[in-house]
Design an enzyme around this catalytic site. Structure first.
Site, PDB file in Angstrom:
ATOM      1  N   TYR A 159      83.022  20.041 -36.638  1.00 33.27           N
ATOM      2  CA  TYR A 159      82.576  19.707 -37.989  1.00 33.27           C
ATOM      3  C   TYR A 159      83.723  19.113 -38.815  1.00 33.27           C
ATOM      4  O   TYR A 159      84.854  19.577 -38.752  1.00 33.27           O
ATOM      5  CB  TYR A 159      82.077  20.975 -38.691  1.00 33.27           C
ATOM      6  N   ASP A 210      88.256  23.777 -45.018  1.00 30.35           N
ATOM      7  CA  ASP A 210      86.876  24.262 -45.004  1.00 30.35           C
ATOM      8  C   ASP A 210      86.595  24.943 -43.665  1.00 30.35           C
ATOM      9  O   ASP A 210      86.666  24.301 -42.616  1.00 30.35           O
ATOM     10  CB  ASP A 210      85.928  23.060 -45.213  1.00 30.35           C
ATOM     11  N   HIS A 212      83.670  26.405 -43.067  1.00 30.27           N
ATOM     12  CA  HIS A 212      82.242  26.145 -42.874  1.00 30.27           C
ATOM     13  C   HIS A 212      81.461  27.332 -42.338  1.00 30.27           C
ATOM     14  O   HIS A 212      80.671  27.209 -41.402  1.00 30.27           O
ATOM     15  CB  HIS A 212      82.044  24.912 -41.986  1.00 30.27           C
ATOM     16  N   GLU A 236      87.740  27.304 -47.810  1.00 25.33           N
ATOM     17  CA  GLU A 236      86.357  27.159 -48.259  1.00 25.33           C
ATOM     18  C   GLU A 236      85.396  27.814 -47.281  1.00 25.33           C
ATOM     19  O   GLU A 236      85.568  27.696 -46.059  1.00 25.33           O
ATOM     20  CB  GLU A 236      86.086  25.660 -48.360  1.00 25.33           C
ATOM     21  N   GLU A 262      78.784  26.006 -51.891  1.00 25.93           N
ATOM     22  CA  GLU A 262      78.060  24.734 -51.766  1.00 25.93           C
ATOM     23  C   GLU A 262      76.611  24.932 -51.359  1.00 25.93           C
ATOM     24  O   GLU A 262      75.789  24.045 -51.581  1.00 25.93           O
ATOM     25  CB  GLU A 262      78.776  23.759 -50.816  1.00 25.93           C
ATOM     26  N   GLU A 339      85.365  18.069 -55.641  1.00 29.91           N
ATOM     27  CA  GLU A 339      85.390  17.326 -54.382  1.00 29.91           C
ATOM     28  C   GLU A 339      84.905  15.892 -54.633  1.00 29.91           C
ATOM     29  O   GLU A 339      83.962  15.667 -55.379  1.00 29.91           O
ATOM     30  CB  GLU A 339      84.458  18.013 -53.374  1.00 29.91           C
ATOM     31  N   TRP A 402      76.670  26.781 -38.957  1.00 30.52           N
ATOM     32  CA  TRP A 402      77.199  25.444 -39.180  1.00 30.52           C
ATOM     33  C   TRP A 402      77.715  25.345 -40.594  1.00 30.52           C
ATOM     34  O   TRP A 402      77.051  25.727 -41.510  1.00 30.52           O
ATOM     35  CB  TRP A 402      76.154  24.348 -38.961  1.00 30.52           C
TER      36      TRP A 402
HETATM   37  O1  EZ4 Z   1      78.643  20.173 -44.961  1.00 29.45           O
HETATM   38  O2  EZ4 Z   1      77.577  18.186 -47.713  1.00 29.45           O
HETATM   39  O3  EZ4 Z   1      82.557  20.621 -48.383  1.00 29.45           O
HETATM   40  N1  EZ4 Z   1      81.769  19.894 -47.940  1.00 29.45           N
HETATM   41  C1  EZ4 Z   1      80.987  20.119 -46.901  1.00 29.45           C
HETATM   42  C2  EZ4 Z   1      79.954  19.070 -46.605  1.00 29.45           C
HETATM   43  C3  EZ4 Z   1      78.625  19.710 -46.267  1.00 29.45           C
HETATM   44  C4  EZ4 Z   1      77.512  18.726 -46.424  1.00 29.45           C
HETATM   45  C5  EZ4 Z   1      76.165  19.410 -46.204  1.00 29.45           C
HETATM   46  O4  EZ4 Z   1      75.137  18.559 -46.526  1.00 29.45           O
HETATM   47  O5  EZ4 Z   1      81.096  21.149 -46.273  1.00 29.45           O
HETATM   48  O6  EZ4 Z   1      80.368  18.215 -45.597  1.00 29.45           O
HETATM   49 CO    CO Z   2      82.142  22.670 -47.361  1.00 30.44          CO
END
Ligand code: EZ4
Ligand code: CO
Length: 402
Positions: A159, A210, A212, A236, A262, A339, A402
């Site tokens: 990712y 991030d 995630h 994040e 988010e 961001e 994810w």
């Molecule tokens: O995965 O906006 O911090 N930003 C992120 C993004 C999110 C997408 C999800 O639609 O993590 O890339």
């Molecule tokens: Co993010």
């Protein structure tokens, strides 16, 4: 001033966006972003079938009342689809109120609290050498803060990495692509990346990362403590957002700041995190958290507990959302970071706007309202294309966050 019409516009100038346009009897128009990545048509249908029919004849000046009417009135509260639809209406009504008043919306929110909105960009690459080039690129553009993501050795794809560097887009296929994940490989690799970035760029550049939602609390605690020497501005989404008490454990083990939000839709998603000071930044956004009205409520609550804003601003949030976010960012007392991933030229052409980037800051529009519109003729040239976010699996095939 009555609403006479509301239109839902779905367009795909490189990626999908849903936009609500509200028109009043005096011909004043307002726009609101209604994009929910990978689930766009659900929000478009919610608006078309259940919200637009209620708008005609309503007083466009009654923003709060309309918010409560749509939120309480529906009985079914919260959730990303509902809150995105409400956000679109709310944002469009603020746009109209600003235009009628002849003022940018931030003036209606109390005026400027700062000179510019500090933004962070995304440096991502397969390996450390590649990401150093990307960080240099953003630094050269004047960015004061950069999010750093790399591939993980031994994993085919990760990712936050890949595709076009400047316009990274995760929703890349009608049927989700699949990534493979290994937390142990990741935890071993990330500190080596940040060591190199700090060595190369020194102590002043603000660095972010991030995770995630992929870690357990104790894994996140370990990541935070392993990154302490590199002075990150934040990690994040270290753990899945619904696991609020998990943040307590992270806090007990590391002083690396934490940002989350988010995927949050309401103040109820972050109330505990804020009140127990378990996070440092709230990353909820205008489009997914009920619009300007509700996001301001979240930020006000956060301000009472020394938690700052850090709003999501990925490419799937349209320029309409960014224009609205900047109005809040410039006015609230507890702004942290915004961001900013930059939209493609095709997207910018469909959504003409007058906010601007300069030397690490975004500046909100000075025009009445939000200072953004949708060019419906151009939008019509880009029909919807199904695209979903990827799915993530562990090495043994188990579906992971994810
Ligand atoms: O995965 O906006 O911090 N930003 C992120 C993004 C999110 C997408 C999800 O639609 O993590 O890339
Ligand atoms: Co993010």
């Amino acid at each position: 001033m009555r609403i006479t019409e509301a239109r839902v516009v779905v367009t795909c100038p490189g990626r999908n966006f849903v936009t609500l346009k509200i028109v009043t009897e005096d011909g004043v128009t307002g726009v609101g972003d209604a994009t929910l990545n990978g689930r766009e048509l659900a929000v478009a249908a919610y608006l078309d079938d259940h919200v637009v029919p209620l708008l005609a004849g309503r007083d466009a000046s009654r923003i709060e009342d309309t918010w409560q009417y749509l939120y309480r009135g529906a009985y079914w509260r919260r959730g990303p689809v509902t809150m995105t639809a409400i956000a679109a209406v709310d944002t469009a009504l603020w746009d109209i109120k600003g235009k009628v008043a002849g003022l940018p919306v931030y003036q209606l929110l109390g005026g400027r609290s700062r000179e510019g909105v500090t933004v962070y960009g995304h440096a991502n690459a397969e390996d450390v050498d590649g990401v150093l080039d990307e960080v240099a690129h953003y630094s050269g553009l004047g960015y004061r803060a950069v999010r750093v993501q790399t591939g993980v050795p031994g994993l085919a794809s990760t990712y936050g990495v890949g595709g076009d560097r400047m316009f990274y887009e995760p929703a890349d296929a009608a049927v989700p692509t699949e990534n493979v994940w290994s937390t142990s490989r990741y935890l071993q690799h990330v500190p080596t990346v940040f060591r190199r970035v700090r060595e190369e760029f020194g102590p002043r550049l603000r660095l972010l990362h991030d995770a995630h939602h992929r870690l357990t609390p104790i894994e996140a605690a370990r990541l935070g403590s392993s990154l302490e020497p590199y002075d990150l501005t934040w990690i994040e989404d270290p753990v899945p957002a619904e696991l609020q008490s998990g943040y307590r454990l992270i806090r007990q083990h590391t002083t690396t700041p934490v940002a989350v939000g988010e995927v949050f839709n309401s103040v109820w998603d972050c109330k505990q995190l804020i009140e127990e000071q378990l996070v440092d930044y709230i990353r909820a956004t205008v489009v997914h958290a009920g619009g300007i009205t509700h996001l301001r409520r979240i930020f006000d609550h956060a301000a009472l507990h020394d938690v700052r804003s850090g709003s999501h601003g990925a490419t799937d949030l349209s320029p309409v959302c960014m224009a609205a976010a900047l109005q809040l960012d410039i006015s609230i007392p507890n702004f942290g970071l915004q961001e900013y991933m930059r939209h493609t030229p095709e997207t910018d052409a469909v959504f003409p706007h007058t906010y601007r980037y300069e030397g690490g800051y975004l500046h909100p529009s000075q025009e009445p309202g939000l200072g953004v519109d949708i060019d419906e003729e151009r939008a019509a040239a880009f029909p919807y294309r199904p695209a979903q976010l990827p799915v993530n699996r562990l090495e043994d095939g188990t579906v992971h966050h994810w």
